[in-house]
Design a protein around this motif. Structure first.
Motif, mmCIF file in Angstrom:
data_model
loop_
_atom_site.group_PDB
_atom_site.id
_atom_site.type_symbol
_atom_site.label_atom_id
_atom_site.label_comp_id
_atom_site.label_asym_id
_atom_site.label_seq_id
_atom_site.Cartn_x
_atom_site.Cartn_y
_atom_site.Cartn_z
ATOM 1 N N GLN A 190 0.826 -1.319 -0.075
ATOM 2 C CA GLN A 190 0.258 0.120 -0.143
ATOM 3 C C GLN A 190 0.921 1.368 -0.028
ATOM 4 O OE1 GLN A 190 -3.166 -0.766 -0.685
ATOM 5 N NE2 GLN A 190 -2.370 -2.795 -0.503
ATOM 6 N N SER A 191 1.902 1.217 0.587
ATOM 7 C CA SER A 191 2.858 2.481 0.375
ATOM 8 C C SER A 191 4.087 2.278 -0.406
ATOM 9 C CB SER A 191 3.644 2.498 1.940
ATOM 10 O OG SER A 191 4.199 1.530 2.520
ATOM 11 N N ARG A 192 4.319 0.962 -1.132
ATOM 12 C CA ARG A 192 5.148 0.955 -2.141
ATOM 13 C C ARG A 192 4.910 1.566 -3.492
ATOM 14 N NH1 ARG A 192 10.579 -1.700 -1.282
ATOM 15 N NH2 ARG A 192 11.439 -1.225 -3.338
ATOM 16 N N LEU A 193 3.636 1.458 -3.601
ATOM 17 C CA LEU A 193 3.132 1.936 -5.024
ATOM 18 C C LEU A 193 1.787 2.814 -4.591
ATOM 19 C CD1 LEU A 193 2.857 -0.980 -7.468
ATOM 20 C CD2 LEU A 193 4.601 0.791 -7.393
ATOM 21 N N PRO A 194 1.706 3.925 -5.604
ATOM 22 C CA PRO A 194 0.663 4.832 -5.352
ATOM 23 C C PRO A 194 -0.754 4.177 -6.014
ATOM 24 C CG PRO A 194 1.785 5.277 -7.372
ATOM 25 C CD PRO A 194 2.754 4.249 -6.688
ATOM 26 N N ALA A 195 -1.792 4.552 -5.439
ATOM 27 C CA ALA A 195 -3.217 4.214 -5.891
ATOM 28 C C ALA A 195 -2.946 4.148 -7.487
ATOM 29 C CB ALA A 195 -4.318 5.075 -5.357
ATOM 30 N N GLY A 196 -3.661 3.153 -8.315
ATOM 31 C CA GLY A 196 -3.492 3.063 -9.550
ATOM 32 C C GLY A 196 -3.854 1.622 -9.998
ATOM 33 N N ASN A 212 -3.162 -2.126 -7.939
ATOM 34 C CA ASN A 212 -4.701 -2.943 -8.145
ATOM 35 C C ASN A 212 -4.208 -4.101 -8.527
ATOM 36 O OD1 ASN A 212 -7.300 -3.552 -8.034
ATOM 37 N ND2 ASN A 212 -7.584 -3.300 -10.066
ATOM 38 N N ALA A 213 -3.513 -4.552 -9.690
ATOM 39 C CA ALA A 213 -3.231 -5.858 -10.091
ATOM 40 C C ALA A 213 -2.558 -6.738 -9.175
ATOM 41 C CB ALA A 213 -2.496 -5.830 -11.526
ATOM 42 N N VAL A 214 -1.602 -6.151 -8.275
ATOM 43 C CA VAL A 214 -0.708 -6.831 -7.302
ATOM 44 C C VAL A 214 -1.612 -7.053 -6.225
ATOM 45 C CG1 VAL A 214 1.436 -6.766 -5.965
ATOM 46 C CG2 VAL A 214 1.345 -5.836 -8.630
ATOM 47 N N ASP A 215 -2.373 -6.026 -5.577
ATOM 48 C CA ASP A 215 -3.067 -6.059 -4.461
ATOM 49 C C ASP A 215 -4.223 -7.242 -4.648
ATOM 50 O OD1 ASP A 215 -4.278 -4.821 -1.986
ATOM 51 O OD2 ASP A 215 -5.966 -5.232 -3.151
ATOM 52 N N LEU A 216 -4.869 -7.249 -5.898
ATOM 53 C CA LEU A 216 -5.880 -8.622 -6.025
ATOM 54 C C LEU A 216 -5.029 -9.833 -6.195
ATOM 55 C CD1 LEU A 216 -8.272 -6.582 -8.547
ATOM 56 C CD2 LEU A 216 -8.348 -6.806 -6.000
ATOM 57 N N ALA A 217 -3.944 -10.000 -6.548
ATOM 58 C CA ALA A 217 -3.071 -11.185 -6.865
ATOM 59 C C ALA A 217 -2.790 -11.505 -5.395
ATOM 60 C CB ALA A 217 -2.024 -10.990 -7.566
ATOM 61 N N PHE A 218 -2.639 -10.532 -4.680
ATOM 62 C CA PHE A 218 -2.133 -10.775 -3.031
ATOM 63 C C PHE A 218 -3.560 -11.398 -2.404
ATOM 64 C CE2 PHE A 218 1.697 -8.378 -2.340
ATOM 65 C CZ PHE A 218 2.466 -9.154 -2.032
ATOM 66 N N LYS A 225 -13.757 2.333 -7.708
ATOM 67 C CA LYS A 225 -13.516 1.583 -8.698
ATOM 68 C C LYS A 225 -11.957 1.239 -8.438
ATOM 69 C CE LYS A 225 -15.374 3.720 -13.005
ATOM 70 N NZ LYS A 225 -15.053 4.379 -14.347
ATOM 71 N N LEU A 226 -11.687 -0.189 -8.325
ATOM 72 C CA LEU A 226 -10.538 -0.886 -8.047
ATOM 73 C C LEU A 226 -9.186 -0.282 -8.645
ATOM 74 C CD1 LEU A 226 -11.680 -4.502 -7.833
ATOM 75 C CD2 LEU A 226 -11.292 -3.030 -5.803
ATOM 76 N N ASP A 227 -9.393 0.030 -10.071
ATOM 77 C CA ASP A 227 -8.067 0.614 -10.795
ATOM 78 C C ASP A 227 -7.677 2.084 -10.184
ATOM 79 O OD1 ASP A 227 -6.993 -1.448 -12.435
ATOM 80 O OD2 ASP A 227 -8.480 -1.326 -13.861
ATOM 81 N N LYS A 228 -8.767 2.713 -9.553
ATOM 82 C CA LYS A 228 -8.391 4.088 -9.204
ATOM 83 C C LYS A 228 -7.908 3.946 -7.578
ATOM 84 C CE LYS A 228 -12.620 5.777 -9.793
ATOM 85 N NZ LYS A 228 -13.504 6.949 -9.520
ATOM 86 N N THR A 229 -8.386 2.992 -6.968
ATOM 87 C CA THR A 229 -8.168 3.181 -5.634
ATOM 88 C C THR A 229 -6.646 2.197 -5.255
ATOM 89 O OG1 THR A 229 -9.489 0.833 -4.878
ATOM 90 C CG2 THR A 229 -10.575 2.937 -4.595
ATOM 91 N N GLY A 230 -6.284 1.450 -6.521
ATOM 92 C CA GLY A 230 -5.211 0.628 -6.221
ATOM 93 C C GLY A 230 -5.386 -0.576 -5.503
ATOM 94 N N SER A 236 -12.968 12.578 -10.121
ATOM 95 C CA SER A 236 -12.382 13.242 -9.321
ATOM 96 C C SER A 236 -12.260 12.581 -7.868
ATOM 97 C CB SER A 236 -13.285 14.534 -8.904
ATOM 98 O OG SER A 236 -13.539 15.227 -9.841
ATOM 99 N N CYS A 237 -12.537 11.285 -7.901
ATOM 100 C CA CYS A 237 -12.206 10.380 -6.573
ATOM 101 C C CYS A 237 -11.537 9.259 -6.832
ATOM 102 C CB CYS A 237 -13.816 10.056 -5.926
ATOM 103 S SG CYS A 237 -13.626 9.028 -4.607
ATOM 104 N N HIS A 238 -10.370 9.132 -6.443
ATOM 105 C CA HIS A 238 -9.393 7.889 -6.498
ATOM 106 C C HIS A 238 -9.494 7.039 -5.285
ATOM 107 C CE1 HIS A 238 -7.850 8.811 -10.552
ATOM 108 N NE2 HIS A 238 -8.602 9.954 -10.148
ATOM 109 N N ASP A 239 -8.851 7.577 -3.804
ATOM 110 C CA ASP A 239 -8.697 7.051 -2.823
ATOM 111 C C ASP A 239 -9.124 7.845 -1.795
ATOM 112 O OD1 ASP A 239 -6.779 8.742 -2.661
ATOM 113 O OD2 ASP A 239 -5.185 7.349 -2.721
ATOM 114 N N THR A 240 -8.828 7.548 -0.520
ATOM 115 C CA THR A 240 -9.490 7.907 0.774
ATOM 116 C C THR A 240 -8.724 9.592 0.717
ATOM 117 O OG1 THR A 240 -7.715 7.021 1.919
ATOM 118 C CG2 THR A 240 -9.865 6.384 2.117
ATOM 119 N N ALA A 241 -7.638 9.776 0.209
ATOM 120 C CA ALA A 241 -6.846 10.757 0.186
ATOM 121 C C ALA A 241 -7.510 12.075 -0.612
ATOM 122 C CB ALA A 241 -5.518 10.832 -0.148
#
Length: 326
Positions: free
Chosen positions: A79-85, A89-95, A245-250, A225-230
């Motif tokens: 989550q801190s290694r890559l920015p939201a995007g 997303n692809a790696v988070d979902l693979a995890f 959207k998962l691709d926006k939140t990462g 206009s809305c990607h993640d909690t930030a």
């Protein structure tokens, strides 16, 4: 230790998919796989040029994680290694998928959520002439929700044509940043008359402050206009809903946080998707539980899909089978 592989895949679209920024005849997705030697987890994303992403760039971002993954990088560290995007997303979902397979549990159990049920998705009609959009509406008149891609001088005619040919459907419209505040205000009385229940991202992201100064009798939903909690704080007073959207939140990890935070702030929730296969849409089913609007119809817009795909009956999307994801 997990081993990473990543690849580009092209999936043909059924006909052509057109929004205000252009048309597509195929979905160019990136798939990440994580293997521990026994189990393999998969995640899919769609690199989106609007956000400065490309297939090559996203693949490079993911491949750069090979060393850290071999050294023990996990989903939380990601989550801190890559920015939201898209790449995250692809790696988070693979995890998530790998963790499910290792534990012999479903993703909702790992997330501490109730078992999800099927959700009703909107069905998207891409931009075309009013006559052609009316024809497509007639062919899908029994679907409970139709989402219209707009952004042109004939937008009202398009909505009129769809309403005439699908009198029972709930209608949402998506301008993809293609309007001005004046256009929204001018169109909104007729949108109300035609039963439109929501307008998605009418103004360009970064130029949407005008929304705070106008009445919004038809609710306005933030997408670009809305990607993640930030990005949530900047939406106050401008939007009534947010599209997650998962691709926006990462990934699902951040998407679940965003959903909780947005609900706490009083926003209505829409769960959307990019133009992807069932693999990318599968995690969105659990995210879409109990939300105001779901738009995860991408598999219905493709000429081909995964095997197995998401089970979709009409507009009803069921939780994924373990063989697909999670």
């Amino acid at each position: 230790m997990v081993q990473l592989t990543v690849r580009h895949e092209a999936w043909p679209v059924r006909g052509k998919f057109t929004i205000s920024r252009g048309s597509r005849t195929q979905a160019d997705v990136v798939v990440a796989e994580l293997s521990d030697g026994t189990h393999v987890g998969r995640g899919e994303c769609l690199p989106y040029p609007r956000y400065g992403e490309s297939v090559e760039g996203v693949i490079a971002e993911i491949e750069a994680l090979g060393g850290p993954l071999a050294e023990g990088l996990d989903r939380r560290g990601l989550q801190s290694r890559l920015p939201a995007g898209a790449a995250r997303n692809a790696v988070d979902l693979a995890f998530w998928d790998l963790e499910c397979k290792r534990a012999g549990k479903r993703h909702w159990d790992l997330a501490g959520l109730p078992q999800p049920g099927p959700v009703t998705t909107a069905f998207t009609l891409s931009i075309d002439t009013p006559e052609e959009m009316g024809r497509k509406a007639a062919a899908n008149a029994e679907r409970p929700i139709l989402k219209l891609k707009l952004a042109g001088p004939d937008d009202l005619d398009r909505v009129e044509a769809v309403r005439a040919n699908a009198p029972k459907a709930r209608i949402v419209v998506d301008a993809n940043e293609g309007w001005t505040a004046a256009q929204y205000s001018a169109l909104v009385p007729d949108l109300q008359r035609l039963g439109v229940v929501m307008v998605e991202q009418p103004l360009p992201a970064g130029d949407d402050a005008a929304l705070a100064g106008i009445e919004r009798p038809v609710p306005v939903c933030a997408d670009e206009s809305c990607h993640d909690t930030a990005t949530l704080a900047a939406l106050k007073g401008r939007y009534d809903m947010v599209n997650i959207k998962l691709d926006k939140t990462g990934g699902l990890t951040e998407a679940l946080r965003l959903k909780q935070a947005a609900e706490a702030e009083g926003y209505g929730i829409m769960v959307g998707c990019m133009l992807t296969t069932s693999l990318a849409c599968a995690p969105a089913v659990v995210l879409a539980q109990g939300v105001a609007l779901t738009d995860i119809d991408a598999p219905l817009l493709l000429a081909e899909d995964r095997d197995p795909p998401l089970k979709i009956e009409g507009s009803l999307v069921y939780p994924p089978a373990p063989a697909l994801w999670g």
